[in-house]
Write a protein that holds these residues in place. Structure first.
Motif, PDB file in Angstrom:
ATOM      1  N   SER A 196       0.863  -1.181   0.000  1.00  0.00           N
ATOM      2  CA  SER A 196       0.000   0.000   0.000  1.00  0.00           C
ATOM      3  C   SER A 196       0.899   1.230   0.000  1.00  0.00           C
ATOM      4  O   SER A 196       2.104   1.113  -0.146  1.00  0.00           O
ATOM      5  N   ASP A 197       0.342   2.376   0.205  1.00  0.00           N
ATOM      6  CA  ASP A 197       1.082   3.638   0.125  1.00  0.00           C
ATOM      7  C   ASP A 197       2.352   3.602   0.980  1.00  0.00           C
ATOM      8  O   ASP A 197       2.318   3.258   2.148  1.00  0.00           O
ATOM      9  N   ARG A 198       3.483   3.946   0.350  1.00  0.00           N
ATOM     10  CA  ARG A 198       4.746   3.874   1.080  1.00  0.00           C
ATOM     11  C   ARG A 198       5.353   5.227   1.368  1.00  0.00           C
ATOM     12  O   ARG A 198       6.519   5.318   1.740  1.00  0.00           O
ATOM     13  N   SER A 199       4.556   6.281   1.181  1.00  0.00           N
ATOM     14  CA  SER A 199       5.170   7.602   1.293  1.00  0.00           C
ATOM     15  C   SER A 199       5.691   7.869   2.698  1.00  0.00           C
ATOM     16  O   SER A 199       6.574   8.683   2.894  1.00  0.00           O
ATOM     17  N   GLY A 200       5.162   7.138   3.690  1.00  0.00           N
ATOM     18  CA  GLY A 200       5.649   7.331   5.058  1.00  0.00           C
ATOM     19  C   GLY A 200       6.975   6.637   5.325  1.00  0.00           C
ATOM     20  O   GLY A 200       7.528   6.750   6.421  1.00  0.00           O
ATOM     21  N   GLY A 201       7.462   5.871   4.329  1.00  0.00           N
ATOM     22  CA  GLY A 201       8.749   5.197   4.484  1.00  0.00           C
ATOM     23  C   GLY A 201       8.705   4.098   5.536  1.00  0.00           C
ATOM     24  O   GLY A 201       7.647   3.604   5.908  1.00  0.00           O
ATOM     25  N   LEU A 202       9.898   3.748   5.995  1.00  0.00           N
ATOM     26  CA  LEU A 202      10.050   2.662   6.948  1.00  0.00           C
ATOM     27  C   LEU A 202       9.257   2.903   8.229  1.00  0.00           C
ATOM     28  O   LEU A 202       8.689   1.974   8.811  1.00  0.00           O
ATOM     29  N   ASP A 203       9.205   4.160   8.659  1.00  0.00           N
ATOM     30  CA  ASP A 203       8.525   4.472   9.908  1.00  0.00           C
ATOM     31  C   ASP A 203       7.042   4.164   9.860  1.00  0.00           C
ATOM     32  O   ASP A 203       6.398   3.979  10.880  1.00  0.00           O
ATOM     33  N   ALA A 204       6.509   4.117   8.643  1.00  0.00           N
ATOM     34  CA  ALA A 204       5.065   3.924   8.513  1.00  0.00           C
ATOM     35  C   ALA A 204       4.673   2.445   8.459  1.00  0.00           C
ATOM     36  O   ALA A 204       3.504   2.116   8.341  1.00  0.00           O
ATOM     37  N   ILE A 205       5.655   1.537   8.543  1.00  0.00           N
ATOM     38  CA  ILE A 205       5.309   0.113   8.536  1.00  0.00           C
ATOM     39  C   ILE A 205       4.751  -0.259   9.904  1.00  0.00           C
ATOM     40  O   ILE A 205       5.411  -0.088  10.928  1.00  0.00           O
ATOM     41  N   ASP A 206       3.507  -0.747   9.909  1.00  0.00           N
ATOM     42  CA  ASP A 206       2.821  -1.012  11.173  1.00  0.00           C
ATOM     43  C   ASP A 206       3.400  -2.201  11.923  1.00  0.00           C
ATOM     44  O   ASP A 206       3.505  -2.190  13.131  1.00  0.00           O
ATOM     45  N   ASP A 207       3.744  -3.247  11.159  1.00  0.00           N
ATOM     46  CA  ASP A 207       4.170  -4.475  11.815  1.00  0.00           C
ATOM     47  C   ASP A 207       5.606  -4.315  12.318  1.00  0.00           C
ATOM     48  O   ASP A 207       6.533  -4.159  11.541  1.00  0.00           O
ATOM     49  N   PRO A 208       5.798  -4.342  13.656  1.00  0.00           N
ATOM     50  CA  PRO A 208       7.148  -4.069  14.188  1.00  0.00           C
ATOM     51  C   PRO A 208       8.183  -5.099  13.740  1.00  0.00           C
ATOM     52  O   PRO A 208       9.358  -4.771  13.567  1.00  0.00           O
ATOM     53  N   GLU A 209       7.750  -6.350  13.552  1.00  0.00           N
ATOM     54  CA  GLU A 209       8.717  -7.380  13.144  1.00  0.00           C
ATOM     55  C   GLU A 209       9.157  -7.186  11.694  1.00  0.00           C
ATOM     56  O   GLU A 209      10.328  -7.332  11.369  1.00  0.00           O
ATOM     57  N   SER A 210       8.199  -6.845  10.813  1.00  0.00           N
ATOM     58  CA  SER A 210       8.546  -6.576   9.417  1.00  0.00           C
ATOM     59  C   SER A 210       9.512  -5.402   9.348  1.00  0.00           C
ATOM     60  O   SER A 210      10.515  -5.414   8.635  1.00  0.00           O
ATOM     61  N   LYS A 211       9.191  -4.394  10.130  1.00  0.00           N
ATOM     62  CA  LYS A 211      10.011  -3.185  10.134  1.00  0.00           C
ATOM     63  C   LYS A 211      11.420  -3.503  10.614  1.00  0.00           C
ATOM     64  O   LYS A 211      12.410  -3.076  10.012  1.00  0.00           O
ATOM     65  N   LEU A 212      11.522  -4.314  11.677  1.00  0.00           N
ATOM     66  CA  LEU A 212      12.829  -4.661  12.224  1.00  0.00           C
ATOM     67  C   LEU A 212      13.659  -5.450  11.209  1.00  0.00           C
ATOM     68  O   LEU A 212      14.859  -5.227  11.073  1.00  0.00           O
ATOM     69  N   GLN A 213      12.997  -6.344  10.468  1.00  0.00           N
ATOM     70  CA  GLN A 213      13.743  -7.128   9.478  1.00  0.00           C
ATOM     71  C   GLN A 213      14.327  -6.228   8.394  1.00  0.00           C
ATOM     72  O   GLN A 213      15.455  -6.408   7.955  1.00  0.00           O
ATOM     73  N   ILE A 214      13.535  -5.259   7.959  1.00  0.00           N
ATOM     74  CA  ILE A 214      14.007  -4.369   6.903  1.00  0.00           C
ATOM     75  C   ILE A 214      15.118  -3.454   7.437  1.00  0.00           C
ATOM     76  O   ILE A 214      16.151  -3.263   6.790  1.00  0.00           O
ATOM     77  N   GLU A 215      14.926  -2.953   8.645  1.00  0.00           N
ATOM     78  CA  GLU A 215      15.968  -2.116   9.264  1.00  0.00           C
ATOM     79  C   GLU A 215      17.263  -2.901   9.444  1.00  0.00           C
ATOM     80  O   GLU A 215      18.362  -2.374   9.225  1.00  0.00           O
TER      81      GLU A 215
END
Lengths: 200, 115, 356
Positions: C69-88
């Motif tokens: 979905s819309d990614r304009s919020g970047g990494l910070d906008a990823i709701d799922d903390p685990e998904s976000k951590l993997q990408i970080e």
């Protein structure tokens, strides 16, 4: 990696063909950045209801098999995704050996990297071990990697084949990166030949 | 994607069907948009998304609910692959687009003959 | 002496050392990395105090759990903390180990198996690996490409090699002209239906014949992508003018004199006329209908004008049980025409079919 020499343990029967790595560890558990802790979610969607209740019929939920260390399974075990989370989950649960008529290549390879011994046997012999495994807590099987033999609960012995290098790595718990790094000179020599193909 | 758009152009996504298109990369998305494929899909009622693996393995928010049946251009119809209890049928992009419009699977060869 | 296959040629050209016991050390030219199967490999390097041997031969991109979905919020906008951590974690690891990374907001970002070819990172005759079973996709360019586990990701990062035993050769000849609306996806499903999901186990597949030559590069990628569903780690299509046209001027493809030299070499990447294959089958594309799967295995294929199969007619007990289990899961009755099966969702995408 933990060494694998001899193993005596309960064998659980998983009489399903084409057990895929999505079944072994569903994708929602791939978000971890660690190797450990996946055992509780091994076979998650077959083992628990969506509410997290145990499904009583599933083999690893039955009292006799909760401590199983060996799985006896159908053809083409471990097919699908290359996720190493599958052997990690099996190992974390306590499974050290899987016996099946055939395995998918990538999974087979991944087992050896994690101290799990996958054994390929002809269908008739797997069928026999499957029958043995159905006997529950009495289904204790012994595996002797050095001699490449399996002893069933009735004392009969079956031999199996395993690649010599992989056997050595398992028995000694060797880190194959360390072994390859000892060949750095050969890799250096190979890389010098790459100048002829600058696009590589 | 072009082939699927050619089918999408012929109608609207059936009522009750949720259809999404996920380009494989930013460059695919850009090219498709340059050709106006995004508009074709959107006008037909498809969701036009950002690139990624998406519902092929349902690691992000895109997944099937239990019992939902999906016509998918992905590669694995294993149990639970696209979400627990989700039912996956693998097909080509054209067949997926045709199923979206009809609400059930259709023989794309017949569809063309009629059109 | 008989000739050699395309697979034999690539294998031989990448042999660093044969170990005499059937295993060889094979040089890896390109390594694709994504967020799901790499964190434990980088952690392993860190624990052992190792560095990547050739970081410029690795390309990383996050694809598996990024939102569509819309990614304009970047990494910070990823709701799922685990998904976000993997990408970080992937971003940090790439920075720490000097690996090229295509960020989430980069136009080049995408599924690794789409982005690799687009960038010209994928080239004929190379060995390419990735911690993802659909790495077989890159075989469409005549590259030996296959999925690896995370331990092997670490091995490749540290040594730029893999310990491999050689697979057998399996040629799949696809003759005839595919009718209208019979796509590469249908050819792939037909092959898997024919040989089964374990039919290719232990083999490298080579797809050959007029119906393969007629496919676009996108179609060849779709076909090679699904080699793993046939049990084969890798599938190959010999490179030709279409391959070269696709790659020319891609950002990472060779340029100028290097291109000429590379292209001359790539022309040699075909199986010899007298090459011997361990297994060979022929499929007539002209006779193929559009296909659909009815079950829970990619080999469960049927023509779109066919019916859901009846397990009662299957003699083999294991297969009958598997079919019953699949129909139960799929909620289908034996004998139902496939065209009567109603659907709730449609997904057009994936590393199989998300290209233009």
């Amino acid at each position: 990696m933990e060494k694998f020499d001899k193993l005596t343990g309960i064998a659980a029967p998983l009489d399903i063909l084409n057990v895929d790595t999505d079944m072994i560890i569903p994708k929602q558990f791939l978000k971890t950045i660690q190797r450990s802790g996946l055992g509780k979610n091994l076979f998650d969607e077959m083992r628990y209801t969506p509410d997290g209740e145990e499904i009583a019929d599933f083999v690893l939920n039955q009292a006799a098999y909760r401590e199983a260390q060996i799985l006896v399974a159908g053809d083409n075990f471990g097919c699908g995704s290359s996720r190493e989370h599958a052997p990690w989950a099996l190992l974390d649960f306590g499974i050290r050996c899987i016996i099946a008529p055939s395995f998918a290549d990538i999974f087979y390879n991944n087992c050896f990297k994690n101290g799990i011994l996958p054994i390929v046997l002809p269908q008739e012999e797997v069928d026999k071990l499957m029958d043995d495994a159905q006997r529950g807590a009495n289904a204790t099987i012994s595996i002797d990697l050095a001699n490449q033999t399996i002893q069933g609960p009735d004392g009969g012995t079956i031999s199996f084949e395993v690649d010599a290098f992989r056997k050595q790595c398992l028995m000694e718990g060797l880190d194959d990166i360390g072994l390859t790094l000892q060949k750095a000179q050969a890799i250096d020599a190979y890389e010098e030949t790459l100048d002829a193909q600058p696009w590589r | 994607m072009r082939a699927a758009a050619a089918i999408a152009r012929t109608g609207k996504v059936a009522a009750g069907v949720n259809a999404m298109v996920v380009p494989g990369s930013g460059l695919v998305k850009q090219q498709a948009e340059a050709e106006g494929l995004d508009k074709v899909f959107i006008e037909a009622g498809f969701d036009w998304r950002e690139p990624g693996c998406s519902m092929c393995l349902a690691m992000n928010a895109d997944k099937l609910a239990p019992g939902e049946r999906c016509a998918s251009t992905s590669n694995r119809n294993f149990e639970g692959r696209q979400g627990r209890g989700g039912r996956t049928h693998l097909v080509s992009p054209e067949m997926a687009a045709a199923a979206a419009l009809a609400g059930h699977f259709v023989d794309i060869r017949d569809l063309k003959a009629e059109a | 002496m008989s000739g050699t296959t395309l697979y034999d040629k690539i294998w031989d050209a990448h042999m660093v050392q044969a170990d005499g016991d059937g295993n060889s050390l094979l040089y890896i030219d390109r390594h694709l990395v994504h967020e799901v199967t790499s964190p434990q490999a980088f952690e392993g390097l860190r624990m052992a105090g190792r560095r990547p041997r050739a970081p410029h031969k690795t390309l990383a991109v996050a694809d598996h759990n990024i939102p569509t979905s819309d990614r304009s919020g970047g990494l910070d906008a990823i709701d799922d903390p685990e998904s976000k951590l993997q990408i970080e974690t992937l971003e940090k690891n790439c920075a720490e180990f000097g690996i090229d990374y295509l960020p989430m907001d980069d136009i080049r970002q995408g599924i690794v198996h789409v982005a690799g070819p687009e960038q010209g990172f994928t080239l004929p005759g190379l060995t390419i690996v990735c911690g993802d079973s659909h790495t077989s996709t890159h075989g469409a360019f005549g590259a030996l490409a296959h999925g690896i586990g995370t331990s092997e990701v670490e091995h490749v990062l540290a040594t730029q090699t893999l310990i491999q035993s050689k697979a057998k050769n399996f040629r799949i000849n696809v003759v005839g002209n595919a009718p209208a609306h019979v796509t590469a996806k249908d050819i792939a499903l037909a092959i898997i239906g024919e040989i089964g999901t374990a039919g290719g186990t232990g083999y490298v597949l080579e797809y050959a014949g007029p119906a393969i030559e007629a496919l676009s590069m996108e179609g060849r990628m779709t076909l090679c992508n699904m080699s793993i569903e046939a049990g084969a780690r890798a599938g190959l299509v010999a490179p030709d003018e279409k391959t070269f046209a696709f790659l020319k001027d891609r950002p990472r493809a060779p340029k100028g004199a290097d291109w000429e030299k590379a292209a001359a070499y790539w022309q040699t990447l075909t199986s010899d006329d007298d090459a011997v294959f361990d297994k060979e089958i022929t499929i007539d594309a002209a006779a193929l209908p559009p296909l659909v799967t009815w079950g829970t295995s990619p080999q469960d294929v049927i023509a779109i004008d066919g019916h859901v199969p009846n397990p009662a007619t299957i003699a083999d007990e294991a297969r009958r049980k598997a079919t019953e289990r699949a129909l139960d899961y799929m909620g289908l009755e034996a004998g139902t025409p496939m065209q009567d099966v109603a659907i709730d969702r449609v997904f057009i995408g994936s590393c199989t079919n998300s290209r233009i």
